[in-house]
Design a protein around this motif. Sequence first.
Motif, PDB file in Angstrom:
ATOM      1  N   THR A  46      12.598   0.109   8.730  1.00  0.00           N
ATOM      2  CA  THR A  46      12.076  -0.076   7.376  1.00  0.00           C
ATOM      3  C   THR A  46      13.227  -0.505   6.476  1.00  0.00           C
ATOM      4  O   THR A  46      14.189   0.260   6.287  1.00  0.00           O
TER       5      THR A  46
ATOM      6  N   HIS B 187       0.829  -1.211   0.000  1.00  0.00           N
ATOM      7  CA  HIS B 187       0.000   0.000   0.000  1.00  0.00           C
ATOM      8  C   HIS B 187       0.863   1.262   0.000  1.00  0.00           C
ATOM      9  O   HIS B 187       0.490   2.278  -0.602  1.00  0.00           O
ATOM     10  N   ARG B 188       1.995   1.218   0.660  1.00  0.00           N
ATOM     11  CA  ARG B 188       2.894   2.370   0.605  1.00  0.00           C
ATOM     12  C   ARG B 188       3.526   2.513  -0.771  1.00  0.00           C
ATOM     13  O   ARG B 188       3.857   3.627  -1.198  1.00  0.00           O
ATOM     14  N   GLN B 189       3.700   1.407  -1.460  1.00  0.00           N
ATOM     15  CA  GLN B 189       4.266   1.458  -2.803  1.00  0.00           C
ATOM     16  C   GLN B 189       3.239   1.994  -3.805  1.00  0.00           C
ATOM     17  O   GLN B 189       3.604   2.669  -4.779  1.00  0.00           O
TER      18      GLN B 189
ATOM     19  N   PRO C  34       0.113   4.086  -3.194  1.00  0.00           N
ATOM     20  CA  PRO C  34      -0.834   4.788  -2.309  1.00  0.00           C
ATOM     21  C   PRO C  34      -2.149   5.128  -2.973  1.00  0.00           C
ATOM     22  O   PRO C  34      -3.146   5.400  -2.286  1.00  0.00           O
TER      23      PRO C  34
END
Length: 423
Positions: free
Chosen positions: A132, A91-93, A95
């Motif tokens: 991360t 999801h961060r990749q 958005p």
Amino acid sequence: MNLNGSRTIDIVNQGLRRRYRAERRFRFYGITAIVFSLAFLSFLFLSIISKGYTAFRQTVIQLDVFFDPNLVDTGNPATDNYPALVRGALHRQFPEVQSRSERRQLAALMSSGAGFLLRDLVREDPDLMGQTLPVWLPADDDVDMFFKSPSSRSVPQSGRRLSDRQIEWLDRLADDGRIRSQFNKTFFTAGDSREPELAGIWGAVCGSFFTLVVTLVLSFPIGVAAAVYLEEFAPKNRWTDLIEVNINNLAAVPSIVFGLLGLAVFLNFFGLPRSAPIVGGLVLTLMTLPTIIIAGRAALKSVPPSIREAALGIGASKMQMVFHHVLPLAMPGMLTGAIIGMAQALGETAPLLMIGMVAFIADIPQGLNDPSTVLPVQIYLWADSPERGFVEKTSAAIMVLLAFLISMNALAVVLRKKFERRW
């Protein structure tokens, strides 16, 4: 001159020409048969290799994973949610992906085993918590097959397992250098799995190893002892003739009959554990004993009688003659027969299906009584699976099995060439 005016030499020459033509035809037929056999064998090998070599490579995707202590550092392994780390990284990749259906499609790009890989990383290094880090994780088998078959991109969406939206996400990952193909060590180090990208042959290899150990430990000494007794010590009468006929007949009995015997005797009567290498080894021992006995007797017969007469002539007893002179000379042939019997046992499936070794076994067997399967049965299970990713796994496992069989037969040839004596 004969009555027809032909000379005898002409008649002989005509007969020779017919015989020479027949010989050339026979030679042509033989060469043709060999060429056709080699062509079909080459086609078989090429077909297996072309479908299976891709299984030795695996598609992986790099994600920036945040090891959230709130998700995986709860103190209770049952509540650790490692798959949520994978979904969060996706999801961060991407958005812009917000709808629930698209989130499910996005999560489907990754293998269900990606969470287990993250769990192993945390167990090896607990200091990862709160960081991360970029991690290469296995892609789903549909993604893997998509990249291994470039032509599938031109197939309409209705005929593909991946949607156009998923292909768009994969293209973005590929443009960012986050997709690559690497050596698939999981195939050689993991057990069976419902997911093709997580399935491996190590569990089946261990099961085959334990089963063959039991088979070798039991069949070789028993087979050699039976061959020595029947050839050197047993009286020649109707009883030994009956035993010899039955041994020859047992060598031709279908292997599934031995499986039925193992089911009735070892499982139902003796109560041995189902799907265990010890039971499989006992069944394969019964199946390979006739082969080893026949090969052992042939090896003993190949020892010249002069060896026996010379040993007896210098005062050796019959027992000393057999074990000090005849048996050492016959042992290379016996070893060859044993190796061929083991190769036959390695490739057997039917008798092991009857004793329950067809069960789905995900854990690696650690002993003779642990539930396990063997390599041919594993191939049978994968060939029956509807998942497309198991097609290449099946062919790759066949390649490994063929490599073992060829190696064992080559070892038998080498031993025979190295130790045999020509009298």
